[in-house]
Design a protein around this motif. Structure first.
Motif, PDB file in Angstrom:
ATOM      1  N   ALA A 272      51.209  35.491 -45.361  1.00  0.00           N
ATOM      2  CA  ALA A 272      51.394  36.865 -44.848  1.00  0.00           C
ATOM      3  C   ALA A 272      52.660  36.920 -43.998  1.00  0.00           C
ATOM      4  O   ALA A 272      53.116  35.911 -43.461  1.00  0.00           O
ATOM      5  CB  ALA A 272      50.181  37.282 -44.017  1.00  0.00           C
ATOM      6  N   GLY A 273      53.209  38.116 -43.860  1.00  0.00           N
ATOM      7  CA  GLY A 273      54.392  38.315 -43.015  1.00  0.00           C
ATOM      8  C   GLY A 273      55.613  37.630 -43.591  1.00  0.00           C
ATOM      9  O   GLY A 273      55.775  37.518 -44.816  1.00  0.00           O
ATOM     10  N   ASP A 274      56.494  37.156 -42.710  1.00  0.00           N
ATOM     11  CA  ASP A 274      57.754  36.552 -43.161  1.00  0.00           C
ATOM     12  C   ASP A 274      57.526  35.335 -44.058  1.00  0.00           C
ATOM     13  O   ASP A 274      58.406  34.981 -44.843  1.00  0.00           O
ATOM     14  CB  ASP A 274      58.607  36.119 -41.953  1.00  0.00           C
ATOM     15  CG  ASP A 274      59.428  37.279 -41.369  1.00  0.00           C
ATOM     16  OD1 ASP A 274      59.139  38.448 -41.706  1.00  0.00           O
ATOM     17  OD2 ASP A 274      60.342  37.010 -40.568  1.00  0.00           O
ATOM     18  N   ALA A 275      56.400  34.676 -43.942  1.00  0.00           N
ATOM     19  CA  ALA A 275      56.108  33.534 -44.821  1.00  0.00           C
ATOM     20  C   ALA A 275      56.011  34.001 -46.270  1.00  0.00           C
ATOM     21  O   ALA A 275      56.277  33.241 -47.203  1.00  0.00           O
ATOM     22  CB  ALA A 275      54.801  32.864 -44.398  1.00  0.00           C
TER      23      ALA A 275
ATOM     24  N   ASP B 111      53.526  31.401 -40.780  1.00  0.00           N
ATOM     25  CA  ASP B 111      54.471  30.555 -40.050  1.00  0.00           C
ATOM     26  C   ASP B 111      55.926  30.897 -40.386  1.00  0.00           C
ATOM     27  O   ASP B 111      56.795  30.020 -40.382  1.00  0.00           O
ATOM     28  CB  ASP B 111      54.155  29.057 -40.266  1.00  0.00           C
ATOM     29  CG  ASP B 111      53.953  28.678 -41.724  1.00  0.00           C
ATOM     30  OD1 ASP B 111      53.768  29.575 -42.557  1.00  0.00           O
ATOM     31  OD2 ASP B 111      53.979  27.466 -42.022  1.00  0.00           O
ATOM     32  N   GLY B 112      56.188  32.171 -40.642  1.00  0.00           N
ATOM     33  CA  GLY B 112      57.563  32.661 -40.684  1.00  0.00           C
ATOM     34  C   GLY B 112      58.333  32.299 -41.949  1.00  0.00           C
ATOM     35  O   GLY B 112      57.802  31.722 -42.905  1.00  0.00           O
ATOM     36  N   ALA B 113      59.624  32.669 -41.917  1.00  0.00           N
ATOM     37  CA  ALA B 113      60.473  32.596 -43.112  1.00  0.00           C
ATOM     38  C   ALA B 113      60.555  31.192 -43.725  1.00  0.00           C
ATOM     39  O   ALA B 113      60.663  31.044 -44.933  1.00  0.00           O
ATOM     40  CB  ALA B 113      61.870  33.088 -42.746  1.00  0.00           C
TER      41      ALA B 113
ATOM     42  N   MET C 292      61.490  47.024 -41.166  1.00  0.00           N
ATOM     43  CA  MET C 292      60.271  46.946 -41.979  1.00  0.00           C
ATOM     44  C   MET C 292      59.622  45.569 -42.026  1.00  0.00           C
ATOM     45  O   MET C 292      58.502  45.431 -42.525  1.00  0.00           O
ATOM     46  CB  MET C 292      60.571  47.409 -43.399  1.00  0.00           C
ATOM     47  CG  MET C 292      60.940  48.880 -43.416  1.00  0.00           C
ATOM     48  SD  MET C 292      61.112  49.523 -45.074  1.00  0.00           S
ATOM     49  CE  MET C 292      61.421  51.249 -44.699  1.00  0.00           C
ATOM     50  N   GLY C 293      60.284  44.539 -41.503  1.00  0.00           N
ATOM     51  CA  GLY C 293      59.759  43.178 -41.633  1.00  0.00           C
ATOM     52  C   GLY C 293      58.478  42.973 -40.845  1.00  0.00           C
ATOM     53  O   GLY C 293      57.417  42.660 -41.405  1.00  0.00           O
ATOM     54  N   MET C 294      58.559  43.151 -39.546  1.00  0.00           N
ATOM     55  CA  MET C 294      57.361  42.968 -38.721  1.00  0.00           C
ATOM     56  C   MET C 294      56.296  44.005 -39.073  1.00  0.00           C
ATOM     57  O   MET C 294      55.114  43.688 -39.164  1.00  0.00           O
ATOM     58  CB  MET C 294      57.701  43.081 -37.238  1.00  0.00           C
ATOM     59  CG  MET C 294      56.472  42.987 -36.369  1.00  0.00           C
ATOM     60  SD  MET C 294      56.751  43.609 -34.709  1.00  0.00           S
ATOM     61  CE  MET C 294      57.015  45.342 -35.015  1.00  0.00           C
TER      62      MET C 294
ATOM     63  N   GLY D 273      51.035  29.648 -37.150  1.00  0.00           N
ATOM     64  CA  GLY D 273      52.016  30.581 -36.596  1.00  0.00           C
ATOM     65  C   GLY D 273      51.416  31.608 -35.664  1.00  0.00           C
ATOM     66  O   GLY D 273      50.446  32.286 -36.009  1.00  0.00           O
ATOM     67  N   ALA D 274      51.988  31.705 -34.456  1.00  0.00           N
ATOM     68  CA  ALA D 274      51.534  32.692 -33.461  1.00  0.00           C
ATOM     69  C   ALA D 274      52.585  33.771 -33.262  1.00  0.00           C
ATOM     70  O   ALA D 274      52.898  34.162 -32.144  1.00  0.00           O
ATOM     71  CB  ALA D 274      51.200  32.000 -32.142  1.00  0.00           C
ATOM     72  N   GLY D 275      53.140  34.264 -34.371  1.00  0.00           N
ATOM     73  CA  GLY D 275      53.992  35.460 -34.318  1.00  0.00           C
ATOM     74  C   GLY D 275      53.085  36.684 -34.396  1.00  0.00           C
ATOM     75  O   GLY D 275      51.853  36.564 -34.331  1.00  0.00           O
ATOM     76  N   PRO D 276      53.674  37.867 -34.540  1.00  0.00           N
ATOM     77  CA  PRO D 276      52.832  39.066 -34.626  1.00  0.00           C
ATOM     78  C   PRO D 276      51.807  39.004 -35.750  1.00  0.00           C
ATOM     79  O   PRO D 276      50.672  39.464 -35.588  1.00  0.00           O
ATOM     80  CB  PRO D 276      53.841  40.203 -34.860  1.00  0.00           C
ATOM     81  CG  PRO D 276      55.183  39.577 -35.003  1.00  0.00           C
ATOM     82  CD  PRO D 276      55.119  38.177 -34.550  1.00  0.00           C
ATOM     83  N   VAL D 277      52.183  38.415 -36.877  1.00  0.00           N
ATOM     84  CA  VAL D 277      51.275  38.394 -38.036  1.00  0.00           C
ATOM     85  C   VAL D 277      50.106  37.423 -37.807  1.00  0.00           C
ATOM     86  O   VAL D 277      48.940  37.766 -38.043  1.00  0.00           O
ATOM     87  CB  VAL D 277      52.078  38.045 -39.317  1.00  0.00           C
ATOM     88  CG1 VAL D 277      51.161  37.881 -40.517  1.00  0.00           C
ATOM     89  CG2 VAL D 277      53.119  39.139 -39.558  1.00  0.00           C
ATOM     90  N   GLY D 278      50.409  36.236 -37.307  1.00  0.00           N
ATOM     91  CA  GLY D 278      49.342  35.267 -37.030  1.00  0.00           C
ATOM     92  C   GLY D 278      48.377  35.793 -35.978  1.00  0.00           C
ATOM     93  O   GLY D 278      47.149  35.667 -36.109  1.00  0.00           O
ATOM     94  N   LEU D 279      48.904  36.429 -34.943  1.00  0.00           N
ATOM     95  CA  LEU D 279      48.022  36.865 -33.845  1.00  0.00           C
ATOM     96  C   LEU D 279      47.225  38.123 -34.202  1.00  0.00           C
ATOM     97  O   LEU D 279      46.067  38.252 -33.783  1.00  0.00           O
ATOM     98  CB  LEU D 279      48.832  37.058 -32.558  1.00  0.00           C
ATOM     99  CG  LEU D 279      49.449  35.771 -32.000  1.00  0.00           C
ATOM    100  CD1 LEU D 279      50.096  36.025 -30.631  1.00  0.00           C
ATOM    101  CD2 LEU D 279      48.445  34.619 -31.880  1.00  0.00           C
TER     102      LEU D 279
END
Ligand SMILES: Cc1cc2nc3c(=O)[nH]c(=O)nc-3n(C[C@H](O)[C@H](O)[C@H](O)COP(=O)(O)OP(=O)(O)OC[C@H]3O[C@@H](n4cnc5c(N)ncnc54)[C@H](O)[C@@H]3O)c2cc1C
Length: 398
Positions: A285-288, A163-165, A298-300, A10-16
């Motif tokens: 981590a993150g939405d995953a 990799d998100g939700a 608060m999610g991101m 996942g290359a969202g904010p959390v992965g990056l």
């Protein structure tokens, strides 16, 4: 001996954020992203102070501020009564380097992080690469990935599931995503109409209560975003028609000319936390790992705070020989905050904004006015809503 290698799904904010923290410590990183380019949808638009403090490490905060809007004030409003209470984030001076909320789209952050990662020779960025499953043994992790119709397996020392939700990593491990889904979906519409010309003294972040149809009015640099709940009885198609969106906006602020709608998106909303954040060499981590309603932004922010916590620990393990049990501390810290803080507060925010009982609603307003009138209470309130307390709580967990 080969150098340590961390795989990231996942290359969202959390992965990056995770990738950049690890790469800056000299650790080899490979990021697998399903989309062929960075996603630029309109999701998070609020950065809280402690997240900005953490991101300053990458030297991106100044640029984010330059590309966003500094929101010194947030407001609680009522659709009929107008302004109920205003909170001044400058009271947080001394508690943070950034005593404000930054209204800035999350894709601006990921774009900046990607630019830094692309310049690093020990970072591989694979777009159009869909993570399918995970296996692990005592020495490493094997990640199965499908790209251009070809399935390949990649070996790493650790895997971060960011990799998100709908995380394939979490599902492949069979980790339960405990919680619930709200019956109503949330509609987000964006318009370049200037609401501030019509609602006196509007701030950039406004939570607007109403027993029939509450909403959130958020300013981003070029647009206003309005978030409405929708009824479970309406179909997706019905909610998204021009006529239905126009009726919602006219209900908020009647005008003769129709609104110009730039974006429209309908979201399912959940409150869920993974039963485990770590299994062996795989960490979520993150939405995953946890998802919540967007009331409070608060999610991101929570996910980025997970990413710093986790990747700092992986650096300690891989570069400094720290015990891998440090990852259990990550789970204790971040899972507790997800449950006790992020999910609890976002659920409370939803209950407050949608309160139907007139007496209870007025009691909430009286309380908010009393908090705003007392600088000590207001500062305590702001520490909670801006996630300063959440980050501090996380650090205190052994
Ligand atoms: C309407 C709305 C408003 C919001 N507002 C805010 C806000 O103001 N503040 C805030 O803090 N949060 C907000 N959020 C939440 C925020 O958007 C998310 O918490 C945040 O995006 C989580 O980041 P992430 O990196 O964990 O996941 P994501 O951003 O979802 O990134 C996951 C990445 O993984 C990729 N991926 C998925 N599956 C695979 C696979 N199998 N293989 C490879 N790649 C895969 C995806 O393509 C995606 O790029 C909002 C959410 C919504 C819906």
């Amino acid at each position: 001996m080969t150098s340590p290698h961390v795989l990231i799904a996942g290359a969202g904010p959390v992965g990056l954020v995770s990738a950049l923290t690890l790469a800056r410590a000299g650790i080899r990183v490979t990021v697998f992203e399903r989309a062929t380019v960075l996603t630029e949808d309109l999701r998070a638009s609020t950065f809280h102070p402690p997240t900005l403090d953490l991101l300053a490490r990458f030297g991106v905060t100044g640029e984010l501020v330059a590309q966003g809007l500094v929101a010194r004030y947030t407001q609680q409003r009522d659709r009929r009564e107008g302004l109920i209470a205003e909170f001044d984030m400058s009271l947080l001076e001394g508690e943070t380097q950034h005593p404000f909320r930054l209204q800035c789209e999350q894709w601006k952050l990921t774009r900046m992080l990607l630019a830094q990662l692309e310049a690093m020779p020990h970072v591989a960025l694979r777009f159009g690469a869909v993570v399918e499953s995970v296996a692990q043994d005592a020495a490493g992790v094997d990640l199965t990935v499908r790209q251009d119709g070809t399935v390949t397996t990649h070996r790493g020392d650790y895997l971060i599931g960011a990799d998100g939700a709908w995380s394939a990593v979490r599902q492949s491990l069979g980790i339960e995503f405990e919680g619930f889904t709200y019956p109503e979906r949330f509609l987000v519409v964006s318009t370049d109409f200037e609401f501030a010309d019509h609602f006196p003294h509007l701030s950039y972040v406004n939570y607007v209560s109403d027993p029939q149809e509450w909403c959130v009015l958020l300013r981003v640099p070029t647009l206003w975003r309005v978030l409405f709940p929708t009824s479970p009885d309406e179909t997706d198609e019905e909610v998204l028609t021009d006529a239905s969106i126009e009726a919602r906006l006219q209900g908020l602020l009647p005008r003769e000319v129709p609104y110009d709608i730039t974006h429209r998106t309908l979201y399912k909303v959940h409150q869920r936390v993974a039963r485990e954040f770590r299994r062996g060499r795989v960490v979520l981590a993150g939405d995953a790992a946890h998802i919540n309603n967007p009331l409070g932004g608060m999610g991101m922010n929570g996910g980025v705070q997970d990413a710093f916590n986790l990747s700092d620990k992986l650096v300690a393990i891989l570069n400094d020989g720290a015990d891998a049990a440090l990852l259990d501390r990550y789970e204790r810290q971040r899972r507790s905050v997800a449950i006790e803080y992020i999910n609890a507060n976002t659920q409370r925010n939803k209950k407050t904004i949608e309160e139907r009982d007139p007496a209870k609603r007025q009691a909430v307003y009286d309380e908010l006015r009393a908090i705003a009138a007392d600088p000590v209470r207001q500062k305590q309130y702001l520490r909670k809503t801006s996630m300063i307390d959440a980050l501090q709580r996380s650090e205190e967990i052994a």
